[in-house]
Design a protein around this motif. Structure first.
Motif, PDB file in Angstrom:
ATOM      1  N   VAL A 185       0.993  -1.128   0.332  1.00 39.19           N
ATOM      2  CA  VAL A 185       0.213   0.007  -0.450  1.00 39.19           C
ATOM      3  C   VAL A 185       0.689   0.842   0.604  1.00 39.19           C
ATOM      4  O   VAL A 185       1.639   1.295   1.038  1.00 39.19           O
ATOM      5  N   THR A 186       0.663   2.511  -0.878  1.00 38.53           N
ATOM      6  CA  THR A 186       1.817   3.043  -1.368  1.00 38.53           C
ATOM      7  C   THR A 186       0.696   4.588  -1.211  1.00 38.53           C
ATOM      8  O   THR A 186      -0.148   4.796  -1.865  1.00 38.53           O
ATOM      9  N   VAL A 187       1.897   5.181  -0.979  1.00 42.22           N
ATOM     10  CA  VAL A 187       0.547   6.619  -0.794  1.00 42.22           C
ATOM     11  C   VAL A 187       1.568   7.755  -1.639  1.00 42.22           C
ATOM     12  O   VAL A 187       3.045   7.875  -1.546  1.00 42.22           O
ATOM     13  N   THR A 188       1.722   8.651  -2.521  1.00 45.69           N
ATOM     14  CA  THR A 188       1.883   9.691  -2.573  1.00 45.69           C
ATOM     15  C   THR A 188       1.465  11.376  -2.595  1.00 45.69           C
ATOM     16  O   THR A 188      -0.138  11.504  -2.474  1.00 45.69           O
ATOM     17  N   MET A 189       1.812  12.025  -1.690  1.00 49.61           N
ATOM     18  CA  MET A 189       1.119  12.831  -0.504  1.00 49.61           C
ATOM     19  C   MET A 189       1.644  13.989  -1.071  1.00 49.61           C
ATOM     20  O   MET A 189       1.419  15.884  -0.486  1.00 49.61           O
ATOM     21  N   GLY A 190       3.211  14.623  -1.719  1.00 51.00           N
ATOM     22  CA  GLY A 190       3.583  15.543  -1.598  1.00 51.00           C
ATOM     23  C   GLY A 190       4.159  16.309  -0.770  1.00 51.00           C
ATOM     24  O   GLY A 190       4.645  15.765  -0.016  1.00 51.00           O
ATOM     25  N   SER A 191       3.888  17.298  -0.428  1.00 52.29           N
ATOM     26  CA  SER A 191       3.700  18.132   1.150  1.00 52.29           C
ATOM     27  C   SER A 191       2.684  18.921   1.530  1.00 52.29           C
ATOM     28  O   SER A 191       2.419  18.907   2.516  1.00 52.29           O
ATOM     29  N   ILE A 192       1.914  17.413   1.001  1.00 55.77           N
ATOM     30  CA  ILE A 192       0.582  18.124   2.237  1.00 55.77           C
ATOM     31  C   ILE A 192       1.018  16.717   3.025  1.00 55.77           C
ATOM     32  O   ILE A 192       0.787  15.594   3.148  1.00 55.77           O
ATOM     33  N   PRO A 193       0.536  17.558   4.360  1.00 57.91           N
ATOM     34  CA  PRO A 193       0.311  16.352   5.714  1.00 57.91           C
ATOM     35  C   PRO A 193      -0.513  16.377   6.076  1.00 57.91           C
ATOM     36  O   PRO A 193      -1.600  16.950   5.527  1.00 57.91           O
ATOM     37  N   THR A 194      -0.193  15.689   6.509  1.00 61.26           N
ATOM     38  CA  THR A 194      -1.552  14.003   7.466  1.00 61.26           C
ATOM     39  C   THR A 194      -1.611  14.084   9.158  1.00 61.26           C
ATOM     40  O   THR A 194      -0.439  13.649   9.092  1.00 61.26           O
ATOM     41  N   ALA A 195      -2.902  13.558   9.856  1.00 59.20           N
ATOM     42  CA  ALA A 195      -2.678  13.954  11.066  1.00 59.20           C
ATOM     43  C   ALA A 195      -3.047  12.637  11.136  1.00 59.20           C
ATOM     44  O   ALA A 195      -3.415  12.043  12.407  1.00 59.20           O
ATOM     45  N   ALA A 196      -3.659  12.033  10.203  1.00 60.11           N
ATOM     46  CA  ALA A 196      -5.095  10.159  10.031  1.00 60.11           C
ATOM     47  C   ALA A 196      -5.332  10.281   9.375  1.00 60.11           C
ATOM     48  O   ALA A 196      -4.735  10.587   7.782  1.00 60.11           O
ATOM     49  N   ILE A 197      -4.629   8.550   8.940  1.00 62.00           N
ATOM     50  CA  ILE A 197      -5.156   7.675   8.255  1.00 62.00           C
ATOM     51  C   ILE A 197      -6.268   7.047   7.866  1.00 62.00           C
ATOM     52  O   ILE A 197      -6.463   6.209   9.551  1.00 62.00           O
ATOM     53  N   SER A 198      -7.134   5.971   7.421  1.00 59.99           N
ATOM     54  CA  SER A 198      -8.245   5.597   7.362  1.00 59.99           C
ATOM     55  C   SER A 198      -8.857   4.559   6.356  1.00 59.99           C
ATOM     56  O   SER A 198      -8.681   5.507   5.009  1.00 59.99           O
ATOM     57  N   LEU A 199      -8.600   3.271   6.662  1.00 64.98           N
ATOM     58  CA  LEU A 199      -8.555   2.691   5.034  1.00 64.98           C
ATOM     59  C   LEU A 199      -9.135   1.778   5.239  1.00 64.98           C
ATOM     60  O   LEU A 199      -8.879   0.859   6.275  1.00 64.98           O
ATOM     61  N   ALA A 200      -9.339   0.492   4.382  1.00 65.15           N
ATOM     62  CA  ALA A 200     -10.476  -0.433   4.507  1.00 65.15           C
ATOM     63  C   ALA A 200     -10.199  -1.542   3.356  1.00 65.15           C
ATOM     64  O   ALA A 200     -10.639  -0.416   2.121  1.00 65.15           O
ATOM     65  N   MET A 201     -10.275  -2.866   3.481  1.00 63.13           N
ATOM     66  CA  MET A 201      -9.788  -3.826   1.945  1.00 63.13           C
ATOM     67  C   MET A 201     -10.883  -4.628   1.524  1.00 63.13           C
ATOM     68  O   MET A 201     -11.247  -5.499   3.482  1.00 63.13           O
ATOM     69  N   ASP A 202     -11.631  -5.086   1.226  1.00 66.94           N
ATOM     70  CA  ASP A 202     -11.984  -6.122   0.949  1.00 66.94           C
ATOM     71  C   ASP A 202     -11.794  -7.043   0.231  1.00 66.94           C
ATOM     72  O   ASP A 202     -11.950  -7.002  -1.112  1.00 66.94           O
ATOM     73  N   TYR A 203     -12.395  -8.484   0.884  1.00 65.77           N
ATOM     74  CA  TYR A 203     -11.754  -9.983   0.386  1.00 65.77           C
ATOM     75  C   TYR A 203     -13.041 -10.614   0.146  1.00 65.77           C
ATOM     76  O   TYR A 203     -12.986 -10.956   0.710  1.00 65.77           O
ATOM     77  N   ASP A 204     -12.443 -11.430  -0.614  1.00 62.55           N
ATOM     78  CA  ASP A 204     -13.024 -13.110  -0.396  1.00 62.55           C
ATOM     79  C   ASP A 204     -13.068 -13.711   0.608  1.00 62.55           C
ATOM     80  O   ASP A 204     -11.717 -14.681   0.463  1.00 62.55           O
TER      81      ASP A 204
END
Length: 738
Positions: A610-629
């Motif tokens: 799982v990769t991300v490209t945020m450039g110079s934008i800062p973040t203080a929280a991440i939330s994600l979910a993946m569905d699988y069988d």
């Protein structure tokens, strides 16, 4: 040989007539002088010499008609003088010699000790006889008559009759001879007086009463010549006295007038020199072909030694007509080298010396040459006990060549006819059999070997023998491992190279592998045939994302050899090149993750980065979910490779979340979710990998992993105030399963 005496005749047998009266009686004797020398040539001064003089008729070996003896003393110069005719008669009478009847020879014998053991003698012809010859032969005396003046002396001859008694006077002095008085009657026979004189000396002693004749004192004054006075009747011949010197004994033809040398050779007086006197030197330095002798010439015999050396040969008494050495001239010691001799042969040798008198020889010696020395005789022993690195040979020295064998052994090498310049094994010294252990040989190699033996002559060799070492004992094969290539989540390619079979056929080869270190054929293997050389092995059924160890192997009759261990890791299973992004315009949009590749096998692990490209934008929280069988995959809650920027406060889990509506095509019974959340009051900027999510394949068939966008907040970024950050890319990177 010249022995003892050399007589220098001052006037060689010169008839020096001794007259008792110049014009009176006729002389009946002549003087003989000689210089006496010892064996080494020294003068015999003031020494008493015993002399015996004989007059021989007809030849040098003829019968003696007269013999007398003298005892004379040499003067300081070794000169001895005697009057022949005035000695002690031993045979006949001097006056009774008929000088005209034959040729006469004078034999002089001497005893240097003054006695009568006459060991030295010399005989020479009287070439001119005394004047008495003519007195006894009136006819020839005619010429003497011409010497009339001398004839006048004949008148006194008449008293000669009385003179017949004269001999008695001298006889008186010869008192010892008086024992022969019986012959005195013969004295009365005056006419036969000359013959009477031979016996008269003895008989005269008996006539002592004839003293009246002593009145003839003047004649008595003649003393010793008195006997000559008895020859008064020969007075006319006396006139020939002056001719006496001319008619005396002359020096033999060819001999210079004046003093001449007489030589005593082997007890015989002679005018010519003697042969030399020499001895033979001891034989030394005897070898098989040479020896050294020589000689010592102690006396040259009165003539220069013109040749000297040794005569030698295999017969006794070798002479100069045979084999000789030449060693100069003159007297003294000399050395001679005899060469070219035959071995083990008896030789005779004599020194020789040659002068004008001939060749003389020293004492004979014998010697035997040494045995001939040659190189030894040796044979080579058959080779035995042959292995891959050694063998046993040797030899037998059957003859030392008559010289000690100082070294023996075997020489060997890969070339024919090896010598001691090649590799050798010593076998000691001497004759006889010996054994040699040859070591350090190469396997399966042909060698040549020869026994050798060395003495002072040289080195001999036995026959050349060949042998081949056996093959080396089998060992493990030699094999190397090929580095793994074409690695997938379930397969890999490797192999190896059997560089040596170890001396035994390779009956099996391949690759052994497993997750344990140093795998063996007891683990999983892939066979790759037999024999040597390179081979390739394909490894299948591997687990994804797993580290394996592998080793190539090769098996022969000795055992199984392994190459070095090589390691590799299988990859994760999934479709290559998956790029899912969170994109949108004002909202977060997550695209569907593509369907998994059917090449993944049950049990494979799928790694989803799982990769991300945020450039110079800062973040203080991440939330994600993946569905699988959940019928195809099983989620692993713990992530890997978590980015350190979000490690604090990060949470993740897998499970069934029934309060959320699943995205199609999943149902509430088949869907499962992977959820991750992070919050921190300090914002961060992240570009790149966030973490890896892992899934295990539990059933074959295609399936999908998708972003859960059915529920708000399942794929978003927020700032420190929990405000969602719009238009932020969010990517899962890809699922890799070759």
């Amino acid at each position: 040989m010249k022995k003892g005496l050399q007589i220098l005749v001052m006037q060689m047998l010169m008839m020096l007539m001794v007259a008792s009266q110049v014009f009176a009686q006729v002389p009946e004797r002549f003087t003989h002088q000689a210089v006496m020398r010892g064996a080494s040539g020294q003068l015999l001064s003031n020494q008493s010499i015993g002399v015996q003089v004989s007059v021989l008729s007809g030849s040098a070996s003829g019968s003696a008609v007269y013999m007398e003896r003298h005892t004379a003393t040499t003067n300081a110069n070794g000169l001895m003088s005697i009057e022949i005719g005035g000695g002690v008669a031993q045979l006949g009478t001097f006056v009774g010699i008929n000088w005209g009847s034959a040729a006469f020879y004078l034999k002089v014998e001497a005893d240097l000790a003054g006695g009568t053991n006459y060991g030295i003698s010399s005989t020479s012809q009287l070439l001119s006889v005394p004047f008495a010859l003519y007195a006894k032969n009136p006819g020839p005396a005619g010429p003497a008559g011409a010497q009339g003046p001398a004839g006048n002396d004949g008148a006194p001859g008449a008293p000669g009759a009385a003179g017949a008694q004269g001999p008695a006077g001298p006889a008186g002095a010869q008192g010892p001879a008086g024992n022969d008085g019986a012959p005195g009657a013969a004295g009365a026979q005056g006419p036969a007086g000359p013959a009477g004189n031979d016996g008269a000396p003895g008989a005269a002693g008996a006539q002592g009463p004839a003293g009246p004749a002593g009145a003839q004192g003047p004649a008595g004054d003649a003393g010793a010549p008195g006997a000559a006075g008895a020859q008064g009747p020969a007075g006319p011949a006396g006139a020939q006295g002056p001719a006496g010197p001319a008619g005396g004994v002359t020096i033999p033809s060819g001999t210079p007038n004046g003093p001449a040398s007489l030589f005593v050779c082997n007890g015989t007086l002679q005018f010519n020199p003697c042969t030399a006197t020499l001895t033979t030197a001891a034989v030394t330095g005897i070898t098989a072909s040479a020896a050294t002798s020589g000689g010592n010439i102690t006396n040259d015999g009165g003539a220069s030694v013109t040749a000297r050396g040794v005569a030698y040969g295999t017969s006794s008494n070798p002479t100069v007509s045979g084999t000789v050495t030449s060693n100069g001239t003159g007297t003294g010691a000399f050395s001679s080298s005899m060469t070219g001799l035959s071995a083990s042969t008896a030789y005779f040798v004599r020194a020789y010396a040659t002068n004008s008198a001939g060749t003389a020889y020293g004492n004979e010696l014998t010697f035997t040459t040494a045995v001939q020395q040659v190189a030894p005789t040796v044979t080579t022993t058959a080779i035995s006990s042959i292995t891959s690195s050694s063998a046993v040979s040797g030899g037998d020295v059957t003859s030392d060549g008559n010289a000690s064998v100082t070294a023996r052994g075997v020489a060997y090498g890969t070339a024919a006819n090896p010598t001691t310049a090649n590799t050798t094994v010593s076998g000691g010294a001497g004759t006889g059999a010996f054994s040699s252990n040859i070591t350090g040989l190469s396997a399966s190699t042909t060698y040549n070997v020869r026994a050798y033996a060395t003495n002072s002559v040289g080195t001999s060799y036995g026959s050349n023998l060949s042998f081949t070492t056996s093959a080396p004992p089998a060992t493990l094969a030699s094999v190397s491992t090929t580095v793994a290539s074409s690695v997938t989540c379930s397969t890999a390619t490797s192999g190896g190279n059997v560089t040596s079979d170890g001396g035994a056929s390779v009956t099996a080869r391949g690759v052994a592998y497993g997750t344990v270190a140093n795998p063996t054929t007891a683990n999983s293997t892939v066979s790759a045939g037999t024999g040597t050389g390179s081979f390739t092995s394909n490894l299948t059924g591997l687990s994804a994302s797993t580290t394996y160890n592998m080793r190539a192997f090769a098996t022969n009759s000795v055992g199984t050899a392994y190459g070095s261990q090589e390691s590799f890791s299988t990859t994760a299973c999934g479709s290559p090149g998956i790029t899912a992004s969170c994109v949108g315009t004002g909202t977060n949009v997550v695209t569907t993750i593509p369907v998994l590749s059917s090449t993944c096998n049950v049990g494979d692990t799928i790694v989803v980065p799982v990769t991300v490209t945020m450039g110079s934008i800062p973040t203080a929280a991440i939330s994600l979910a993946m569905d699988y069988d959940s019928t195809k995959l099983r989620c692993i809650s713990a992530v890997t490779s978590l980015n350190s920027a979000i490690s604090a406060g990060f949470l993740s889990n897998c499970g069934l979340f029934s309060n959320q509506t699943p995205n199609p095509p999943y149902t509430s019974t088949t869907r499962r979710q992977f959820r991750a959340a992070w919050f921190n009051l300090t914002p961060v900027t992240i570009n790149g990998l966030l973490f890896n999510v892992r899934f295990v394949v539990t059933a074959p068939g295609n399936t999908a992993i998708i972003w859960d966008t059915a529920t708000a907040g399942n794929c978003e970024f927020a700032d420190e105030f929990a405000d969602v950050i719009p238009n932020t890319p969010f990517c899962n990177g890809g699922i890799n399963c070759p």
